[in-house]
Design a protein around this motif. Structure first.
Motif, PDB file in Angstrom:
ATOM      1  N   VAL A 142      41.611  25.027  31.260  1.00  0.00           N
ATOM      2  CA  VAL A 142      40.249  24.478  31.295  1.00  0.00           C
ATOM      3  C   VAL A 142      39.983  23.669  30.019  1.00  0.00           C
ATOM      4  O   VAL A 142      39.408  22.594  30.044  1.00  0.00           O
ATOM      5  CB  VAL A 142      39.232  25.626  31.456  1.00  0.00           C
ATOM      6  CG1 VAL A 142      37.815  25.147  31.197  1.00  0.00           C
ATOM      7  CG2 VAL A 142      39.333  26.233  32.854  1.00  0.00           C
ATOM      8  N   HIS A 199      30.404  29.867  36.819  1.00  0.00           N
ATOM      9  CA  HIS A 199      31.489  30.768  36.411  1.00  0.00           C
ATOM     10  C   HIS A 199      30.981  31.984  35.652  1.00  0.00           C
ATOM     11  O   HIS A 199      31.660  32.514  34.781  1.00  0.00           O
ATOM     12  CB  HIS A 199      32.516  30.023  35.543  1.00  0.00           C
ATOM     13  CG  HIS A 199      33.107  28.825  36.207  1.00  0.00           C
ATOM     14  ND1 HIS A 199      33.784  28.894  37.386  1.00  0.00           N
ATOM     15  CD2 HIS A 199      33.103  27.513  35.858  1.00  0.00           C
ATOM     16  CE1 HIS A 199      34.193  27.689  37.748  1.00  0.00           C
ATOM     17  NE2 HIS A 199      33.775  26.829  36.839  1.00  0.00           N
ATOM     18  N   PRO A 223      30.889  31.991  45.931  1.00  0.00           N
ATOM     19  CA  PRO A 223      31.521  30.936  46.720  1.00  0.00           C
ATOM     20  C   PRO A 223      32.960  30.691  46.274  1.00  0.00           C
ATOM     21  O   PRO A 223      33.353  31.099  45.186  1.00  0.00           O
ATOM     22  CB  PRO A 223      30.655  29.706  46.436  1.00  0.00           C
ATOM     23  CG  PRO A 223      29.753  30.065  45.329  1.00  0.00           C
ATOM     24  CD  PRO A 223      29.743  31.536  45.168  1.00  0.00           C
ATOM     25  N   ASN A 224      33.695  30.028  47.122  1.00  0.00           N
ATOM     26  CA  ASN A 224      35.022  29.573  46.762  1.00  0.00           C
ATOM     27  C   ASN A 224      34.940  28.760  45.495  1.00  0.00           C
ATOM     28  O   ASN A 224      33.997  27.989  45.328  1.00  0.00           O
ATOM     29  CB  ASN A 224      35.553  28.651  47.855  1.00  0.00           C
ATOM     30  CG  ASN A 224      36.481  29.396  48.765  1.00  0.00           C
ATOM     31  OD1 ASN A 224      37.325  30.152  48.293  1.00  0.00           O
ATOM     32  ND2 ASN A 224      36.306  29.198  50.047  1.00  0.00           N
ATOM     33  N   MET A 225      35.916  28.900  44.625  1.00  0.00           N
ATOM     34  CA  MET A 225      35.974  28.115  43.393  1.00  0.00           C
ATOM     35  C   MET A 225      34.982  28.599  42.335  1.00  0.00           C
ATOM     36  O   MET A 225      34.853  27.982  41.285  1.00  0.00           O
ATOM     37  CB  MET A 225      35.717  26.619  43.636  1.00  0.00           C
ATOM     38  CG  MET A 225      36.802  25.910  44.393  1.00  0.00           C
ATOM     39  SD  MET A 225      38.352  25.971  43.475  1.00  0.00           S
ATOM     40  CE  MET A 225      37.997  24.781  42.179  1.00  0.00           C
ATOM     41  N   ALA A 226      34.302  29.702  42.614  1.00  0.00           N
ATOM     42  CA  ALA A 226      33.313  30.158  41.640  1.00  0.00           C
ATOM     43  C   ALA A 226      33.988  30.862  40.468  1.00  0.00           C
ATOM     44  O   ALA A 226      33.397  31.046  39.409  1.00  0.00           O
ATOM     45  CB  ALA A 226      32.328  31.104  42.311  1.00  0.00           C
ATOM     46  N   GLY A 227      35.247  31.296  40.660  1.00  0.00           N
ATOM     47  CA  GLY A 227      35.956  31.958  39.569  1.00  0.00           C
ATOM     48  C   GLY A 227      36.226  33.430  39.835  1.00  0.00           C
ATOM     49  O   GLY A 227      36.474  34.189  38.904  1.00  0.00           O
ATOM     50  N   LYS A 228      36.233  33.828  41.121  1.00  0.00           N
ATOM     51  CA  LYS A 228      36.453  35.246  41.433  1.00  0.00           C
ATOM     52  C   LYS A 228      37.876  35.681  41.064  1.00  0.00           C
ATOM     53  O   LYS A 228      38.062  36.681  40.382  1.00  0.00           O
ATOM     54  CB  LYS A 228      36.208  35.512  42.927  1.00  0.00           C
ATOM     55  CG  LYS A 228      34.779  35.263  43.380  1.00  0.00           C
ATOM     56  CD  LYS A 228      34.587  35.623  44.839  1.00  0.00           C
ATOM     57  CE  LYS A 228      35.433  34.825  45.819  1.00  0.00           C
ATOM     58  NZ  LYS A 228      35.219  33.373  45.812  1.00  0.00           N
ATOM     59  N   SER A 229      38.852  34.903  41.516  1.00  0.00           N
ATOM     60  CA  SER A 229      40.248  35.283  41.225  1.00  0.00           C
ATOM     61  C   SER A 229      40.486  35.307  39.733  1.00  0.00           C
ATOM     62  O   SER A 229      41.159  36.208  39.207  1.00  0.00           O
ATOM     63  CB  SER A 229      41.223  34.288  41.828  1.00  0.00           C
ATOM     64  OG  SER A 229      40.999  34.170  43.179  1.00  0.00           O
ATOM     65  N   THR A 230      39.947  34.332  39.061  1.00  0.00           N
ATOM     66  CA  THR A 230      40.128  34.267  37.612  1.00  0.00           C
ATOM     67  C   THR A 230      39.558  35.518  36.963  1.00  0.00           C
ATOM     68  O   THR A 230      40.182  36.140  36.097  1.00  0.00           O
ATOM     69  CB  THR A 230      39.429  33.017  37.059  1.00  0.00           C
ATOM     70  OG1 THR A 230      39.885  31.889  37.797  1.00  0.00           O
ATOM     71  CG2 THR A 230      39.712  32.821  35.592  1.00  0.00           C
ATOM     72  N   ALA A 260      34.723  23.917  28.828  1.00  0.00           N
ATOM     73  CA  ALA A 260      34.649  25.215  28.162  1.00  0.00           C
ATOM     74  C   ALA A 260      34.831  26.320  29.184  1.00  0.00           C
ATOM     75  O   ALA A 260      34.423  26.193  30.337  1.00  0.00           O
ATOM     76  CB  ALA A 260      33.304  25.361  27.474  1.00  0.00           C
ATOM     77  N   PHE A 261      35.445  27.391  28.761  1.00  0.00           N
ATOM     78  CA  PHE A 261      35.628  28.549  29.633  1.00  0.00           C
ATOM     79  C   PHE A 261      34.453  29.497  29.424  1.00  0.00           C
ATOM     80  O   PHE A 261      34.066  29.767  28.292  1.00  0.00           O
ATOM     81  CB  PHE A 261      36.941  29.245  29.280  1.00  0.00           C
ATOM     82  CG  PHE A 261      37.325  30.313  30.257  1.00  0.00           C
ATOM     83  CD1 PHE A 261      38.085  30.004  31.371  1.00  0.00           C
ATOM     84  CD2 PHE A 261      36.907  31.628  30.066  1.00  0.00           C
ATOM     85  CE1 PHE A 261      38.428  30.987  32.288  1.00  0.00           C
ATOM     86  CE2 PHE A 261      37.248  32.612  30.977  1.00  0.00           C
ATOM     87  CZ  PHE A 261      38.009  32.286  32.095  1.00  0.00           C
ATOM     88  N   THR A 262      33.892  29.987  30.512  1.00  0.00           N
ATOM     89  CA  THR A 262      32.753  30.890  30.391  1.00  0.00           C
ATOM     90  C   THR A 262      33.233  32.332  30.280  1.00  0.00           C
ATOM     91  O   THR A 262      33.854  32.842  31.210  1.00  0.00           O
ATOM     92  CB  THR A 262      31.847  30.786  31.637  1.00  0.00           C
ATOM     93  OG1 THR A 262      31.655  29.416  31.914  1.00  0.00           O
ATOM     94  CG2 THR A 262      30.529  31.502  31.425  1.00  0.00           C
TER      95      THR A 262
HETATM   96  P1  ADP Z   1      37.695  31.613  43.395  1.00  0.00           P
HETATM   97  O1  ADP Z   1      38.676  32.720  43.367  1.00  0.00           O
HETATM   98  O2  ADP Z   1      36.295  32.114  43.332  1.00  0.00           O
HETATM   99  O3  ADP Z   1      37.900  30.665  44.516  1.00  0.00           O
HETATM  100  P2  ADP Z   1      39.035  30.707  41.008  1.00  0.00           P
HETATM  101  O4  ADP Z   1      39.048  31.926  40.202  1.00  0.00           O
HETATM  102  O5  ADP Z   1      40.277  30.302  41.691  1.00  0.00           O
HETATM  103  O6  ADP Z   1      37.852  30.743  42.066  1.00  0.00           O
HETATM  104  O7  ADP Z   1      38.541  29.567  40.023  1.00  0.00           O
HETATM  105  C1  ADP Z   1      38.493  28.224  40.404  1.00  0.00           C
HETATM  106  C2  ADP Z   1      38.520  27.341  39.179  1.00  0.00           C
HETATM  107  O8  ADP Z   1      37.343  27.483  38.426  1.00  0.00           O
HETATM  108  C3  ADP Z   1      39.617  27.690  38.196  1.00  0.00           C
HETATM  109  O9  ADP Z   1      40.820  27.036  38.498  1.00  0.00           O
HETATM  110  C4  ADP Z   1      39.074  27.241  36.874  1.00  0.00           C
HETATM  111  O10 ADP Z   1      39.356  25.887  36.662  1.00  0.00           O
HETATM  112  C5  ADP Z   1      37.598  27.398  37.034  1.00  0.00           C
HETATM  113  N1  ADP Z   1      37.107  28.639  36.402  1.00  0.00           N
HETATM  114  C6  ADP Z   1      37.257  29.889  36.867  1.00  0.00           C
HETATM  115  N2  ADP Z   1      36.665  30.785  36.045  1.00  0.00           N
HETATM  116  C7  ADP Z   1      36.139  30.072  35.027  1.00  0.00           C
HETATM  117  C8  ADP Z   1      35.397  30.430  33.847  1.00  0.00           C
HETATM  118  N3  ADP Z   1      35.071  31.697  33.586  1.00  0.00           N
HETATM  119  N4  ADP Z   1      35.015  29.427  33.016  1.00  0.00           N
HETATM  120  C9  ADP Z   1      35.352  28.154  33.291  1.00  0.00           C
HETATM  121  N5  ADP Z   1      36.025  27.764  34.370  1.00  0.00           N
HETATM  122  C10 ADP Z   1      36.428  28.699  35.243  1.00  0.00           C
END
Ligand code: ADP
Length: 900
Positions: free
Chosen positions: A629, A804, A659-666, A635-637
């Protein structure tokens, strides 16, 4: 996985050797018969030649020309060859392609063979069998990666995984249950796995081995028998009894015995410098199964490369052994808080001492791979450069110890881990090592050849007889130049004295100029040897005499150098233990300083690891995603997370929506990685982390088809889910992402629901459960220790903005249509999807009244227990025929013990 090496019948179908083979070919057949399933590299002068089927296979694998040599049984013999000086690259290619290679060397030179009679053939023998797990050459190894040979064995219901890193001599042994084999192997990531063939026939075991990914080598059951194993192990270590290694279980002895057997064959009797087996049990290391390892991308990214892994993100080591140690620590996080603290103390100490840390890192940069150099020397494959590596390494060690000399630096006493390492590097404490180093410092030259037989590495003044031989050799060269000038002057012919391997020294002129040399009186001095297209070559009596003298002196000088090399090599082996300790010490310092360096770079903090079941992370980040990121200029949250297995300080199961892309997996992975880092003894990218030791870590994230193993996404998902539900304990930490997604909506929801309930009620582990099924949110009210978490997004001017940010409460909606729009799905499709969605929502077609379900506990009580029990597992792989009465009794007691 590579195909395991079952001998290919076609490859072994050699013509009958007795059928009139030439003496050399008879030697070849002899070697091949002893190594039927390896390609035989048969040394002939400057080449390794391959014959028959071997030649056909190798020529294809290497892309080299297949030729023929003579005839055998009336047919030409297919042959191909690789030059000795370039053999390493070809070996590497063949090993990667899944072959084993037996290297059959010339054991004497032709002159020695001639002494036995003019018809004698040079004696040849297999000096080594090269397999993926037994590599030692720099060119064949990854400097920053381990290369382990592992062996598994099961006896009386207990299993063990033994491993050796032949390139450094490290031996380890892990006692485990049969169900723990896959995790234990995955933690080692071996390149080659030995297994008794009877055990390999067991479907579950062979599955576990395949998951570990190495080259699987089934060996005859007899090699794993306890008595034979014990004898072989004693031979390998040169000890009378194994008592010095503690009380080894039958399975441990068998596994170590398999390794000993394999080393005996592949190293052709040469003994490596091995450390005593370092033993661990399941109570010592965090269990991480192969699927979890892959999904968390600890050592490797899913793509298989280092890039994008946790290891790559945090690795700031400056030496290859340091990089390997860090990888090993991440692969096997510890369970004992005291041991974890010892590592953290060392990191903290370096965090507080930036200038010293920088000086240490500067000094370590010049450090070679001492353990690998030593191992090559011990196996008779080392060269002068390996000795140089040890000499220079010890000098660096001394400099490092001096950096932290308490007499010079009145610092606070360093913590145990660092103090120990410094002791191992302090020359004054290791007189034998100091003596060895003095030997090399005085004798070993500066500019070193790779091979001892290239000579020139023993310094002047070390051995008087060597100095004499060299003086003679070098002096003669000067005399040659004088002779050349004199012969030219006397004959009036423009001539040069040259040298080649066939003629030795000779006089050379061009064709025309040679004419006077054939005529009287010059023909009395010049003796014709050879006429080529443009050159004519002669010798003279004087030149021939000189030639012999020079050759003798050079030969003698080389013999003395080789002799000296052997003496130094022996000296290195005699201090092997101290050398290994010094090498390990340097690697430990490198790792501690590197983790401190990384912690400072990214603002990581020291975690508190204790025996509670807490998980309290504040303002934590995902080390790999954060780096990505940042690279993108964003910036990473940071996000916190609070769980407690006992349900005291927080929920034990958090349902994560968004939602999708919200950062759940992360978010999920980041929390799992915090546990890995903390228990590996590293700092963590969080403002604060308190972690109750995690005994097993499970991750089921994202859906990847495993078609290679014949499983669909959904099947793979369910297999991994089953493993989690049957193995997670109240100390475990589980992350589950989108369970039940690969099937129909109601099916999926039902499975996700049941899994969440089971994790909460039965496993009682700390768990993060990300889901699309918003219906699960009601579990918060139904179960005592469930909380809803969501990753926030907001709609703004019809667009979706991801914050995020993890916060309490479930997500209000899925925002799938908005994500589709973001992804560039054409506007008419997005508009149509909105219509359909509105209609569906109006008609409320969702599953109704899940609230009415009876509680999980009420149903579960009646349900049978999960999966095979440990006792059943143990029984299944037990081999009554292979047990002594005593072992049978012991097994019985153990089974009984499992019931409690
Ligand atoms: P989900 O599982 O909800 O679909 P992901 O965890 O795959 O979402 O995250 C999607 C993208 O969002 C990541 O590739 C990253 O670029 C961004 N992201 C995720 N978490 C954060 C965070 N805490 N701060 C900034 N960006 C983030």
């Amino acid at each position: 996985m590579n195909a395991h090496a079952t001998p290919d019948p076609a490859a072994t179908a050699l013509p009958d050797p007795s059928a009139g083979a030439s003496p050399v070919m008879a030697q070849y057949f002899d070697a091949k018969t002893r190594q039927p399933d390896a390609l035989v590299f048969f040394r002939m002068g400057d080449f390794y030649e391959l014959f028959f089927e071997d030649a056909q296979k190798a020529s294809v694998a290497l892309g080299i020309t297949l030729t023929a040599r003579g005839q055998h049984a009336g047919a030409p013999i297919p042959m191909c060859g690789v030059p000795v000086h370039a053999a390493e690259a070809y070996l590497a290619k063949l090993i990667r392609a899944g072959f084993k290679v037996a290297v059959c060397e010339q054991m004497e030179n032709p002159a020695e063979a001639k002494k036995r009679g003019s018809k004698s053939v040079v004696h040849r023998d297999v000096v080594r069998v090269v397999t993926p797990g037994t590599l030692t050459e720099e060119g064949l190894l990854d400097a920053r990666g381990a290369n382990r040979l592992a062996a598994v064995a099961v006896r009386g219901g207990q299993a063990a995984v033994a491993s050796v890193e032949l390139s450094t001599g490290e031996v380890e042994c892990l006692a485990t249950g049969v169900a723990g084999l896959a995790s234990a192997l995955a933690a080692l990531g071996p390149s080659e796995i030995l297994v008794p063939d009877r055990l390999f026939a067991d479907e579950a075991v062979s599955q576990a081995l395949k998951q570990a990914g190495g080259f699987v080598q089934p060996l005859p059951q007899a090699l794993a028998e306890p008595a034979a194993s014990e004898a072989r192990l004693k031979r390998l270590y040169g000890v009378e009894t194994l008592d010095g290694f503690g009380t080894l279980s039958g399975a441990e002895i068998s596994a170590l015995g398999l390794i000993a057997a394999h080393l005996e064959t592949t190293q052709a009797g040469k003994s490596p410098a091995l450390s005593a087996p370092r033993r661990a049990g399941e109570a010592d290391v965090m269990a991480i199964d192969p699927a979890t390892r892959t999904s968390l991308e600890i050592e490797k990214a899913t793509s298989g490369s280092r890039e994008g892994s946790l290891l790559a993100a945090i690795d700031r080591t400056v030496t290859a052994p340091g990089a390997r140690l860090l990888a090993a620590r991440l692969a096997r996080p510890l369970l004992d808080p005291a041991a974890i603290d010892a590592r953290l103390d060392a990191v903290a100490w370096f965090c507080e001492r930036r200038p010293q840390r920088q000086r240490l890192r500067e000094a370590l940069k010049g450090l070679g791979d001492m353990a690998r150099a030593l191992s090559r020397l011990a196996l008779g494959r080392g060269g002068p450069r390996d000795l140089g590596c040890l000499r220079d390494g010890l000098a660096i060690g001394e400099a490092v110890a001096a950096l932290f000399d308490p007499a010079q630096n009145p610092l606070v006493a360093p913590p145990e881990e660092i103090a120990q390492a410094l002791l191992a590097l302090t020359p004054g404490l290791h007189p034998d090592l100091a003596q060895f180093r003095a030997l090399l410092t005085e004798g070993l030259g500066a500019d070193l050849p790779a091979l001892a037989r290239d000579g020139g590495f023993v310094g002047a003044g070390v051995r008087p007889e060597l100095d004499q031989a060299r003086a003679l050799r070098d002096d003669s060269r000067r005399v040659i130049l004088q002779l050349e000038a004199r012969l030219a002057a006397e004959s009036g012919v423009a001539l040069k004295v040259r040298h080649n391997a066939v003629l030795g020294y000779f006089v050379e002129t061009t064709g025309k100029a040679a004419e006077p040399l054939f005529a009287a009186p010059l023909n009395a001095t010049f003796i014709h040897r050879q006429t080529l297209a443009n050159q004519v070559r002669f010798t003279t009596v004087e030149l021939a005499e000189l030639d012999a003298r020079i050759a003798q002196a050079a030969e003698r000088a080389l013999a003395i150098e080789l002799d000296t090399f052997e003496a130094w090599r022996d000296a290195a082996v005699s201090v092997a233990g101290d050398l290994q300790a010094a090498a390990t010490a340097a690697a430990r310092l490198d790792v501690a300083a590197a983790v401190a360096e990384w912690a400072e770079d990214v603002g990581a903090s020291r975690p508190v690891v204790d025996r509670s079941t807490a998980f309290e992370a504040e303002a934590a980040r995902h080390p790999v995603v954060e780096a990505a990121v940042r690279r993108a200029g964003e910036a990473f949250t940071p996000n916190g997370c609070r769980l407690d297995g006992a349900g005291a300080g927080g929920p034990r199961l958090a349902l994560v929506t968004g939602p999708n892309m919200a950062g759940k997996s992360t978010f999920l992975r980041q929390n799992a990685l915090l546990a890995v880092l903390a228990q590996a003894g590293c700092f963590v990218p969080a403002r604060r982390l308190r972690l109750g030791v995690v005994d097993r870590l499970f991750s089921r994230v994202g859906a990847g088809d495993d078609l290679a193993r014949g499983r669909s996404t959904f099947m793979a998902e369910m297999v991994e889910t089953a493993a989690i539900l049957t193995q997670a304990t109240p100390r475990s930490f589980v992350i589950l992402d989108e369970i039940g997604r690969g099937t129909a909506t109601y099916d999926g929801l039902a499975i996700a629901w049941a899994c969440a309930e089971a994790l909460h009620e039965t496993n009682r582990c700390r768990a993060l459960f990300a889901t699309h099924y918003h219906e699960l949110a009601v579990l918060e009210q139904r179960l005592a220790y469930v909380a809803n978490l969501s990753l926030r997004a907001k709609e703004w001017n019809g667009d979706l903005i991801f914050l995020h940010e993890a916060g309490p409460g479930p997500a209000d909606r899925s925002y799938g249509v908005q994500v589709a729009k973001l992804a560039g799905v054409p506007a008419p499709v997005v508009a149509r999807a909105r219509d359909v969605l509105e209609r569906l929502e109006r008609e409320a077609q969702g599953p109704a009244n899940l609230d009415d379900l009876p509680l999980f506990a009420a149903v579960a009580e009646a349900a049978p227990s999960y999966g095979p029990s440990p006792a059943e597992e143990a029984l299944r792989v037990m081999d009554p025929d292979g047990m002594s009465p005593r072992e049978a009794m012991e097994a019985l007691y153990r089974l009984k013990g499992m019931l409690s």
